[in-house]
Design an enzyme around this catalytic site. Sequence first.
Site, PDB file in Angstrom:
ATOM      1  N   GLU A 198      43.095   5.477  15.557  1.00 40.77           N
ATOM      2  CA  GLU A 198      44.173   6.457  15.808  1.00 40.77           C
ATOM      3  C   GLU A 198      45.497   5.779  16.123  1.00 40.77           C
ATOM      4  O   GLU A 198      46.542   6.424  16.115  1.00 40.77           O
ATOM      5  CB  GLU A 198      43.774   7.372  16.969  1.00 40.77           C
ATOM      6  CG  GLU A 198      42.507   8.175  16.728  1.00 40.77           C
ATOM      7  CD  GLU A 198      42.547   8.992  15.447  1.00 40.77           C
ATOM      8  OE1 GLU A 198      41.474   9.240  14.882  1.00 40.77           O
ATOM      9  OE2 GLU A 198      43.654   9.353  14.999  1.00 40.77           O
ATOM     10  N   TYR A 234      42.355   9.668  21.259  1.00 41.12           N
ATOM     11  CA  TYR A 234      43.816   9.730  21.231  1.00 41.12           C
ATOM     12  C   TYR A 234      44.413   9.237  22.547  1.00 41.12           C
ATOM     13  O   TYR A 234      45.452   8.584  22.559  1.00 41.12           O
ATOM     14  CB  TYR A 234      44.269  11.165  20.947  1.00 41.12           C
ATOM     15  CG  TYR A 234      43.749  11.687  19.628  1.00 41.12           C
ATOM     16  CD1 TYR A 234      42.755  12.657  19.581  1.00 41.12           C
ATOM     17  CD2 TYR A 234      44.239  11.198  18.427  1.00 41.12           C
ATOM     18  CE1 TYR A 234      42.259  13.125  18.361  1.00 41.12           C
ATOM     19  CE2 TYR A 234      43.756  11.659  17.208  1.00 41.12           C
ATOM     20  CZ  TYR A 234      42.762  12.626  17.186  1.00 41.12           C
ATOM     21  OH  TYR A 234      42.277  13.088  15.981  1.00 41.12           O
ATOM     22  N   HIS A 250      44.772  21.177   9.025  1.00 36.36           N
ATOM     23  CA  HIS A 250      44.873  20.084   9.995  1.00 36.36           C
ATOM     24  C   HIS A 250      44.780  18.750   9.251  1.00 36.36           C
ATOM     25  O   HIS A 250      43.848  18.526   8.470  1.00 36.36           O
ATOM     26  CB  HIS A 250      43.780  20.184  11.061  1.00 36.36           C
ATOM     27  CG  HIS A 250      44.089  19.325  12.248  1.00 36.36           C
ATOM     28  ND1 HIS A 250      44.825  19.762  13.323  1.00 36.36           N
ATOM     29  CD2 HIS A 250      43.810  18.027  12.471  1.00 36.36           C
ATOM     30  CE1 HIS A 250      44.968  18.760  14.180  1.00 36.36           C
ATOM     31  NE2 HIS A 250      44.362  17.705  13.696  1.00 36.36           N
ATOM     32  N   ALA A 251      45.729  17.844   9.503  1.00 42.33           N
ATOM     33  CA  ALA A 251      45.836  16.608   8.713  1.00 42.33           C
ATOM     34  C   ALA A 251      44.602  15.724   8.858  1.00 42.33           C
ATOM     35  O   ALA A 251      43.968  15.697   9.919  1.00 42.33           O
ATOM     36  CB  ALA A 251      47.071  15.827   9.156  1.00 42.33           C
ATOM     37  N   HIS A 294      45.554   5.357   9.122  1.00 36.87           N
ATOM     38  CA  HIS A 294      44.119   5.431   8.826  1.00 36.87           C
ATOM     39  C   HIS A 294      43.835   4.820   7.448  1.00 36.87           C
ATOM     40  O   HIS A 294      42.883   4.046   7.286  1.00 36.87           O
ATOM     41  CB  HIS A 294      43.651   6.902   8.821  1.00 36.87           C
ATOM     42  CG  HIS A 294      43.560   7.537  10.171  1.00 36.87           C
ATOM     43  ND1 HIS A 294      42.888   6.993  11.231  1.00 36.87           N
ATOM     44  CD2 HIS A 294      44.057   8.729  10.615  1.00 36.87           C
ATOM     45  CE1 HIS A 294      42.964   7.801  12.283  1.00 36.87           C
ATOM     46  NE2 HIS A 294      43.675   8.854  11.935  1.00 36.87           N
ATOM     47  N   HIS A 351      40.134  20.360  17.279  1.00 33.02           N
ATOM     48  CA  HIS A 351      39.079  19.371  17.449  1.00 33.02           C
ATOM     49  C   HIS A 351      37.824  19.934  18.102  1.00 33.02           C
ATOM     50  O   HIS A 351      36.750  19.334  17.972  1.00 33.02           O
ATOM     51  CB  HIS A 351      39.615  18.197  18.255  1.00 33.02           C
ATOM     52  CG  HIS A 351      40.748  17.504  17.585  1.00 33.02           C
ATOM     53  ND1 HIS A 351      41.981  18.112  17.399  1.00 33.02           N
ATOM     54  CD2 HIS A 351      40.854  16.294  17.013  1.00 33.02           C
ATOM     55  CE1 HIS A 351      42.777  17.284  16.752  1.00 33.02           C
ATOM     56  NE2 HIS A 351      42.114  16.186  16.503  1.00 33.02           N
ATOM     57  N   HIS A 401      51.010   8.425  10.947  1.00 33.06           N
ATOM     58  CA  HIS A 401      49.709   8.410  11.625  1.00 33.06           C
ATOM     59  C   HIS A 401      48.578   8.393  10.593  1.00 33.06           C
ATOM     60  O   HIS A 401      47.669   7.552  10.651  1.00 33.06           O
ATOM     61  CB  HIS A 401      49.580   9.653  12.532  1.00 33.06           C
ATOM     62  CG  HIS A 401      48.255   9.755  13.189  1.00 33.06           C
ATOM     63  ND1 HIS A 401      48.004   9.245  14.447  1.00 33.06           N
ATOM     64  CD2 HIS A 401      47.076  10.273  12.756  1.00 33.06           C
ATOM     65  CE1 HIS A 401      46.736   9.468  14.752  1.00 33.06           C
ATOM     66  NE2 HIS A 401      46.149  10.092  13.741  1.00 33.06           N
ATOM     67  N   GLU A 402      48.677   9.270   9.603  1.00 36.01           N
ATOM     68  CA  GLU A 402      47.604   9.371   8.592  1.00 36.01           C
ATOM     69  C   GLU A 402      47.557   8.121   7.721  1.00 36.01           C
ATOM     70  O   GLU A 402      46.473   7.619   7.399  1.00 36.01           O
ATOM     71  CB  GLU A 402      47.819  10.610   7.714  1.00 36.01           C
ATOM     72  CG  GLU A 402      47.731  11.941   8.462  1.00 36.01           C
ATOM     73  CD  GLU A 402      46.474  12.080   9.302  1.00 36.01           C
ATOM     74  OE1 GLU A 402      46.560  12.662  10.396  1.00 36.01           O
ATOM     75  OE2 GLU A 402      45.416  11.581   8.877  1.00 36.01           O
TER      76      GLU A 402
END
Length: 604
Positions: free
Chosen positions: A388, A500, A330-331, A364, A490, A360-361
């Site tokens: 997020e 999210y 999971h990323a 962060h 999660h 998305h990553e």
Amino acid sequence: NNTDEKEAISFLLAYDREASAMCNNVMNTQWDFNTNITEATKQRMLETQLEYAKFQKDVWATATTFKWKTFRDPTIRRQFKVLSVLGRAALPEEKLKEIQQLLADMRDIYSRNRVCPYVKPPKNTSLPIRPESIKCNLALDPDLTRIMAKSKDTNELTYMWQQWHEETGRPLRSKFIRYVELSNEAARLNGFKDTGDQWRASYDIEDFNSELEELWMGLRPLYQQLHAYVRRRLHFQYGKAVPLDGPIPAHLLGNMWAQSWSNLYEATVPFPNKNSMDVTLSLKRQGYDPVRMFQLADQFFVSLGMKSVPDSFWTDSMLEKPLDREVVCHASAWDFCNGRDFRIKQCTEITMEDLTTAHHELGHIQYYMQYVNQPLAFREGANPGFHEAIGDVIALSVSTPKHMQQIGLLDSATDDPEVDINYLYSMALDKIAFLPFGFLLDQWRWKVFSGEIPFDQMNKAWWDLRLRYQGVAPPVNRSEHDFDAGAKYHVPANTPYIRYFVSFVLQFQLHKVLCEASGHVGPLHKCDIYQSREAGKLLAELLKLGSSKPWPDAIRILTRGRTSRMDPGAILEYFEPLIEWLKKQNVEEKAGWRGMNSGILIKT
Ligand SMILES: O=C(CCC(O)(O)[C@H](Cc1ccccc1)NC(=O)c1ccccc1)N[C@@H](Cc1ccccc1)C(=O)O
Ligand SMILES: [Zn+2]
């Protein structure tokens, strides 16, 4: 009780130095476990987590000797407020060890789970025989993800859905229950009612629940229109398996949790004769590899005048699934607390979905790099939803047909209303389809933490909420031996999820503000802020704050005083053309489904 503010400031500086070193240590052992799951790396991680907890307890003991609430400087007060919440470290050592072991074990079970492939039963028999030769080594990432996305065989889809939910959920159920008990004990030691109460505190909103409910009620009509249209299209494809007035079976939506429907695009696109939006083929044809996908995202931030990732990012990240060891696929994006080591761990496949996740990553990582000069206590998002949202905001620009054509992933971006609808539809399959799932997961979890959902009714309550908000139903019967929420990363990973839902509203607000700053004119869904220094400057200003200011202040800065709350107006504006089109398509539909307003939760 120490009222000496000067002494308090030197205490905070000493804390920052020591905590950064301790944090770096813990991040390294957590990285080693997540990128190489073994008993040894698990134990090593648990040891350093225990050391860190002891350190946090000492810091907490000292911090609470200061009368910090009376200090004049608001920034000093705010830092002490953060340090005054001890978290899990408040538990007695034995229980702390137990909960950390539970969390490591749940992560291990979820990540290392493997299931058997589907075997078509031979023509004249009904029982699928299981040839000994078949190896049961299918992983969620990439095997099951690919099957749920591509298979049209409803028996295979049912089998894979059931295998994953039962092989993962069932072994986690008892561990999850014990984790909830211990987590609630820690929350109470920190002065909260339960863990859900502690998690909601990150949003600093008096009645967060009713604000969320109000947001959802404003967005539900969009979802109902999309649900009705997709249900009609799936009814054409699968017949009576998809009733026209009921929920959609969860295994037919192209995703293990029915949380994103983008894999249904090809099969349900409104104007199929227009050029395809699916850039997965172009990515493969043009020889994209994971590194190049991340370079594309990094370049976008650079084009805004924002930061590029350090060289160590490329040498120390894990951007592909290794073949020789077990990893948590999971990323995630990692900050190693030393101001220069930032990494991503992602089992990247060459697909549009994973290109979106890469953005998305990297969002962060950009946040980490922008707030690097804040004290450790403020190296967080303005609220978890902000963290997020950043990468997704960039992806809203990147995924426009115009941008895709500019970078050669789409051959043409004609200005054609039907192409517009196709594009908005592809975005809705991600962004609108997700809303009820993003909303309901923590509605369920907060009720489990508070005891409103008793442990022996967790699965019934899960499917009541899935029916009520998402209008999906399980493909096979469920029982309380199952723990279907546990089949979503999660839940065993103890990662909050409402962030999210907040992000999916916030990212369109941010997109609108940045588009205006970039001088964009025209419909919001056609905006691409690429190379806009003005947009980059505004975004960087927000990210540099970290969590040093209450998040309504951050929104006020961003909107130049226009608002300070989450506002669904931007997402409604973005999708307005599609919603009008869907309403015309759905004129004979019974939008909604049986159980949409019922499924009232169990009142203990
Ligand atoms: O889980 C993720 C992406 C992973 C992550 O970047 O949010 C990751 C999750 C995670 C992993 C390990 C520990 C904690 C959280 N979060 C981060 O890497 C992260 C979180 C907070 C601050 C900085 C980084 N997305 C969600 C929701 C989502 C978001 C966007 C598009 C589609 C779907 C999902 O897949 O269901
Ligand atoms: Zn994230």
